[in-house]
Every structure is written in C-alpha cells, then in structure tokens.
Design an enzyme around this catalytic site. Structure first.
Site, PDB file in Angstrom:
ATOM      1  N   ALA A 127      29.743 -50.214  67.724  1.00  0.00           N
ATOM      2  CA  ALA A 127      29.186 -48.825  67.270  1.00  0.00           C
ATOM      3  C   ALA A 127      30.052 -47.871  67.590  1.00  0.00           C
ATOM      4  O   ALA A 127      30.625 -47.792  68.734  1.00  0.00           O
ATOM      5  CB  ALA A 127      27.752 -48.611  67.469  1.00  0.00           C
ATOM      6  N   ALA A 132      31.085 -41.575  72.303  1.00  0.00           N
ATOM      7  CA  ALA A 132      31.507 -42.574  72.721  1.00  0.00           C
ATOM      8  C   ALA A 132      31.548 -43.825  71.864  1.00  0.00           C
ATOM      9  O   ALA A 132      30.906 -43.618  70.732  1.00  0.00           O
ATOM     10  CB  ALA A 132      30.966 -43.205  73.945  1.00  0.00           C
ATOM     11  N   ASP A 289      16.000 -38.556  74.415  1.00  0.00           N
ATOM     12  CA  ASP A 289      16.740 -38.677  73.073  1.00  0.00           C
ATOM     13  C   ASP A 289      16.185 -40.151  72.260  1.00  0.00           C
ATOM     14  O   ASP A 289      17.092 -40.922  72.025  1.00  0.00           O
ATOM     15  CB  ASP A 289      18.193 -38.925  73.565  1.00  0.00           C
ATOM     16  CG  ASP A 289      18.959 -38.740  72.124  1.00  0.00           C
ATOM     17  OD1 ASP A 289      18.535 -38.076  71.125  1.00  0.00           O
ATOM     18  OD2 ASP A 289      20.360 -39.109  72.121  1.00  0.00           O
TER      19      ASP A 289
END
Ligand SMILES: *[C@@H]1O[C@H](CO)[C@@H](O)[C@H](O)[C@H]1NC(C)=O
Ligand SMILES: *[C@@H]1O[C@H](CO)[C@@H](O)[C@H](O)[C@H]1NC(C)=O
Ligand SMILES: *[C@@H]1O[C@H](CO)[C@@H](O)[C@H](O)[C@H]1NC(C)=O
Length: 670
Positions: A127, A132, A289
C-alpha cells in the site's frame, strides 16, 4: 524542496478553494427558482463535479491533503454522498514512489545494502499512503515482515501543508463564520510532526500493545474490560524506516473478501470500539486516527481486528481521562449537573449556563451509530435541532444580527477533547461504512465506569457523615438510621425519608450522594424528580379549582379550553381527565419519540395535546394516562383560572403547606 514548489502548492490549494466556493455560490443562486426534483439533481451534479476537483488536487499534492481526504471520506454522516464515493479512493493506494528512492532511503537509514538486509523484498508495495509506503519482505532469518518507508522529502511538504491548511481554514472561518475549524487544525498542527518520526511510532505501538494485553485482574463480576485484538510486533525502527511483523489480513473496505471469509462485521466494529474505549478510558493513551485504512481483519477465525499505524497517538492526563469518562457517563444517565461538572473539569468554557443544550450537543457524539442511509436522515433532524438551540441561545443573550453570525456557544475547546471527538467520529464513520449498527453507550460504559469508580474514594459506609447531620425526631428515626448505616453506601446511593404521625414529624432523614457521578451529599431539601407522583398534585389542583368555583366536574373541557375541542375531543369532560377515561392515554407518545427534548417545552406540549385524537370513546374505558395526564390537567387549570400553572400550584399547595422552594412541577427557576 525549493521555494518555487512550495509556492506553487499554496497557489493550487487556494485557487481550487476559490473555484469550488464560487461554484457553490453560483449554484445556490441558480437553484432558487427551480423545482425540488431538479434542484436535487443540480446539487448532486455540483457535489460530484467538485468532489472530483478536490480528489484530483489531493492526489497531485499528496502529503497532508491525502490524510485530510481520508478523514473526510469516512464521514458518511456529514458529507454529501458524491464526496464519500469519490474521496474513498484515497483509502486505497496512491501512486507508489519509485523503487530506487525506496531502496535508497532504506540503505541510508539502516546503513547496509538491501541484499544484506532482506532475503526477499517485494517490488510492488502492499500500500502507498500519504507519508509512507509499505513493502512485504523476508528477513535473513526467515521472518516475514512489512517494511514501512517514509517518502523522501515528505517532512518539508507536510509542514508547509499545515501552514496552508491553517490559512485556508482561517479564510473559511472569515467567509462563512458558521464553519470554524480552527481548533481542529490547531490540534493537528501540534500532532502531525510527531507522525514523521517512526521511532516515535514504534514506541507508541509497543506501549499500546502492552497496555491492551494487560489483563484486568479480578473484575467486579461486571462486563470484562479485556480486549481481543492483534497488533504487529515491532522489529526495528529508525526515523524513516519501520520494520514490523507481517500479519495476513483483509482490508475493511474489501467487502467481497469479508463476506467470503464470513467475517461478522458487527462483532468486528464492536471489538475495535472496545479496544479504543480501553485505550482512552483505562490507559489514557490512544491512537487518534482510527480511519478504516488503519485496520485489517485476520483471515483465521475468530477474525480478530488487527490494529495498525500508531503514528498519531495521544496521551491524556489522569484528570482529563476522568473528565472524559464523566462526560460520557453523564450523557448516558442524562445527568446534566454531572455533565457541566465534566465540562468544567475539562477546561471547557460554555458561554452561558444552559445545561439542556449542552446535553444535546454532547449526546450527539455518543448516540447509537447508524447505517449510512439513516445517518443522512438523522443529520437533517440534527441540523434542525442545532438551529433551534442556537436560536434559543441567541434569544437568551439578546445578540444582534452581526453577533449572531459570529456566535459560537463553545468558547474554548481543549485539544484533548477535540481529538477524542475526532476518534468517536471516525469510529462512527467506520460503522457507517460497514453498514452495521452498534450501541456506543453499552460498549463503552464498562470502561468509563471502571475509570471513574477506580478513582472514587468511596467513604467508609459507617462514616457518620454519610447521613446528613440533622436532629433525631424519634426512636423510630434512630432505628432507621442504624439500619441505613448497616446497609451502607454499597446498597444505597442516596435517599430522603420523611414521615408524619398525628401531624408531627417523626422522621426527617437524608443520606448518601445525589448521583453516581455527582458527589454532592443529599440534604433534607435536595430536589429529586418524582415522576408520576405529581399526578396526585396536579389532580389536587383541579379539585382545588372546583372548590373555588372556577370549574365543574361535569363541564366539557372544550368549553374552558376552546382549542382543545377538535378531533372528537368535544365530548371529553373534566371528570374523564381525572379518572383516566378520556381516551388520550397514548397522546404525545409519538411526539416524545421523535423529539424527546420537546417535553421541556410547556407551550409546545399544550399545543400538541390540543391537536391530539382520542383512541377510545371518552368514558368507555379506563387506561392509565402515563404521559399525557400532566398536560391535560395543566391546560385545563391554566384556562379555567386564567393564570400560570406554577402560580396555582403555589397558591393551592405550596403556600398552605409551607413548602416554599421544595416543590416544583417543571424545571425550577434559577
Ligand atoms: C500504558 O502504558 C504506559 C506506558 O508504558 C504506562 O505508563 C501506563 O501505566 C499503561 N497503562 C496501564 C493501564 O497499564
Ligand atoms: C457487502 O456484500 C453483501 C453481500 O454481497 C451485501 O449484502 C452488503 O450490502 C455489502 N455491504 C456493503 C457495505 O457494500
Ligand atoms: C369516572 O368518573 C365518572 C364521574 O364520576 C364516573 O361516572 C365513572 O364511573 C368513573 N369511571 C371509572 C372507570 O372509574
């Protein structure tokens, strides 16, 4: 990164913002005169057009903007559907960075060539995210890992983006004062740079992992606060590289695989919510998050959630933890005093003392999560409710038009509370996008309770202060008090007992505290809601008016209260109201279901009851009027006497009994 690039980024952001803003303003003008159907179609097209513009720029600019897009795409409860559909793509993959850049970063950070570090290294990333990308690899010792590599130069970009976002938000707050996101962005500015150091993330991951695996010892037999989730082990970290244990999992938006493996989505979201409740209320250290991209589900049954990415992790103080728990529980209990005290402990300053409105605002965050379609319906009702609230506040404060535009009932939201709400919103978004319904209050309650109860220094139940210090009136009262001490604070939260014999007080005892989360002692004059006990008082007032000659039992109610004479209620007589035979036993039930707060509005409820329709013929059957009784008698009393309910209450009951300040029907005046 050169100045040229930074300035170009800024220009792009602002020109798009202006473009979108004027597009909406133009459409707003255009749809003024068209039909509703056409209007909806035009809006749908406008949303989609602008969502694509926003998406394209976010992808182009990467960095922080992608993060913001990811956040927005989880808010199916707030944003129009086209935005959700379009921005969802950001949760998938962004275009990967070139392999040379990735290998360069790894070799520089770890100080060894790739072939010495890894036995295998997958060229295609698993991914690519905003700051990053992750690659699958095998270590020399055969362990399967994922390698998270920070994008080259991303740090400068993010720091610059934060500045741009801040200016953009200031601009929005200036152009459209009702949308002020400044507190949100300020918190973000503080937290975001921490995400750029992976050593920090490694440390956070270890801490959360240790905290969550700690078993709660003993437990008081209530629901366990242990959680069952997986967190990959950290193998190595540097500022820009993170190597973690590989875990085989399914992505949350991969609906087909979730179905294929038979994952129970409701249980999944519940377990994730429990893991967050543990982090927030028990550990005081939580990931800020929880967007869907940060979770996987293990392929092996029982399909546990896998928690990823602890870059944005928040530590809160012991007192903040307790305040958040208290806020949560006071909403659950509908305890307004406790809610205000939680707000005060949090450092939240409300401009005016309006407990009911605060409760409504806070409760919104904890309401049951909904599926996306229902969320849309709810949001409409919520907006209407919010407008009503704002109006009430503004009227109370006598603001002028300009002040109204800049009005914000919450003066200073502390950063911790904002992150907390963001987490709740993201979790809500998670259940909306998986289309499951979960009850936050039930899932989070045991965690919040254990925080609060653990910190409460429960006074010894035999402490003489537990009973309010007032003279003992009789032998039976002293027996009662010893019995109360024997039962103690484990069995009794708070109470008042008063008894008369032959016109003399023989017992007048108060003990304990006002609420589970409200530590004030119960005193002989503490007020409690007594629910249907007021039915006797209200009926008593009707009888008093009959004694005064203002009213007759045989009279028709509509003769006294003309508006009441609709929908066959013309047949209802005063005595039908008094002995529960009017047929209006279910009246107001629907009103209360759709808008529970409306019971606080006396005039509104009288209006509603005047419009209601009996379900049975008056006098034909006796069915308890559990809810409508007070307003039926209340409207009758006010119309027969031409005075306010509270005035008659005082004249008929309070003054003759000398109980001033001890009996109210409705909320006492402050
Ligand atoms: C969670 O971890 C932190 C850091 O190790 C520690 O200070 C804290 O006490 C832990 N919380 C619990 C409830 O164990
Ligand atoms: C996932 O797939 C199932 C079965 O095909 C379907 O019933 C469900 O609506 C889908 N859920 C979402 C969120 O698309
Ligand atoms: C209600 O009161 C009326 C008038 O006194 C009486 O005729 C009727 O029987 C009462 N109904 C019941 C069910 O008690």
């Amino acid at each position: 990164m050169g100045w040229g690039t930074l300035i170009t980024r800024r220009l792009k952001v602002f020109s798009l913002a202006l473009f979108v803003y004027f597009d909406y303003k133009a459409v707003q003008k255009r749809v003024q005169w068209v039909s509703a159907v056409k209007k909806n179609a035009i809006w749908a097209k406008t949303h989609e057009r602008n969502a694509r513009r926003v998406l394209n720029l976010m992808i182009e600019l990467e960095g922080l903007w992608v993060k913001m897009g990811q956040y927005l795409s989880t808010r199916a409860d707030v944003l129009p559907e086209p935005y959700i559909e379009v921005l969802k793509q950001l949760q998938d993959s962004l275009p990967p960075r070139p392999l040379e850049e990735v290998c360069g970063t790894i070799e520089k950070e770890l100080g060894k060539p790739m072939r010495q570090l890894f036995a295998t290294f997958d060229v295609d990333p698993l991914a690519t995210a905003s700051i990053a990308q992750v690659h699958r690899a095998t270590l020399e010792d055969g362990r399967e890992v994922v390698v998270k590599v920070q994008h080259d130069g991303i740090k400068e970009i993010i720091l610059e983006d934060l500045k741009n976002a801040k200016s953009l938000i200031e601009w929005i707050a200036w152009a459209e004062p009702q949308y002020d996101f400044n507190p949100m962005i300020d918190e973000w500015c503080k937290e975001a740079p921490k995400e750029l150091d992976f050593n920090h993330e490694a440390e956070n991951t270890r801490t959360v992992s240790k905290n969550l695996s700690r078993k709660t010892e003993g437990g008081s037999g209530s629901v366990s606060s242990d959680v069952d989730v997986l967190i990959p082990e950290i193998i190595q970290s540097t500022e820009k590289i993170l190597i973690l244990e590989y875990m085989d999992g399914i992505r949350l938006h991969d609906n087909d695989s979730l179905e294929e493996y038979g994952v129970d989505k409701k249980r999944l979201v519940e377990e994730i919510t429990r893991a967050y409740a543990h982090q927030i209320y028990i550990d005081g250290f939580f990931n800020g998050d929880p967007h869907p991209g940060n979770f996987l589900v293990s392929k092996e049954p029982p399909h546990k959630p896998i928690l990823l990415d602890f870059g944005l992790t928040k530590r809160i103080s012991q007192s903040m933890k307790q305040a958040l728990a208290k806020m949560f529980l006071s909403c659950a209990e509908g305890d307004q005093v406790a809610l205000l005290s939680a707000f005060a402990e949090m450092g939240l300053k409300l401009r005016v003392d309006m407990p009911q409105q605060s409760m409504e605002i806070a409760s919104i965050f904890f309401r049951q999560s909904t599926t996306a379609t229902e969320a849309k319906e709810n949001i409409k009702a919520l907006n209407e409710q919010r407008e009503r609230n704002a109006k009430a506040l503004q009227e109370k404060m006598k603001l002028n038009k300009k002040e109204v535009k800049h009005f914000n009932p919450v003066d200073a939201f502390p950063g911790d509370a904002i992150i907390f709400m963001r987490v709740l919103n993201l979790l809500r978004g998670l259940s909306a996008s998986l289309n499951v319904r979960i009850v936050y209050l039930d899932i989070m309650r045991p965690f919040a309770e254990s925080t609060l109860l653990g910190s409460m220094t429960r006074g010894p139940s035999t402490n003489s202060e537990w009973i309010y210090d007032s003279p003992v009136n009789s032998e039976v009262e002293s027996k009662l008090r010893s019995l109360l001490l024997e039962m103690g604070s484990d069995k009794i939260l708070g109470l008042q007992v008063c008894a008369y014999k032959d016109g003399k007080v023989i017992i007048d005892t108060a003990a304990g505290t006002l609420g589970k989360y409200d530590p004030r002692p119960v005193q002989p004059d503490s007020l409690f809601p007594v629910f249907s006990v007021t039915k006797g008082i209200t009926a008593g007032m009707v009888h008093w008016l009959v004694d005064q000659g203002k009213l007759k039992y045989e009279e028709t109610v509509a003769d006294i209260w003309p508006k009441f004479g609709t929908n066959k209620k013309e047949l209802i007589k005063v005595h039908h109201l008094l002995n529960h035979t009017s047929g209006l036993h279910n009246a107001l039930g629907d009103v209360v279901k759709t808008d529970p707060m409306s019971v606080c509005d006396w005039e509104e409820m009288l209006d509603q009851i005047a419009k209601s329709t009996p379900e049975t013929e008056p006098g034909s059957s006796q069915i308890y009027h559990y809810l409508s009784f007070g307003w039926l008698c209340g409207g009758l009393i006010e119309h027969a006497s031409g005075r306010k309910f509270q005035e008659i209450l005082e004249e008929a009951i309070v003054h003759p009994l000398h109980i001033e300040g001890e009996l109210y029907v409705g909320i006492p005046p402050v």
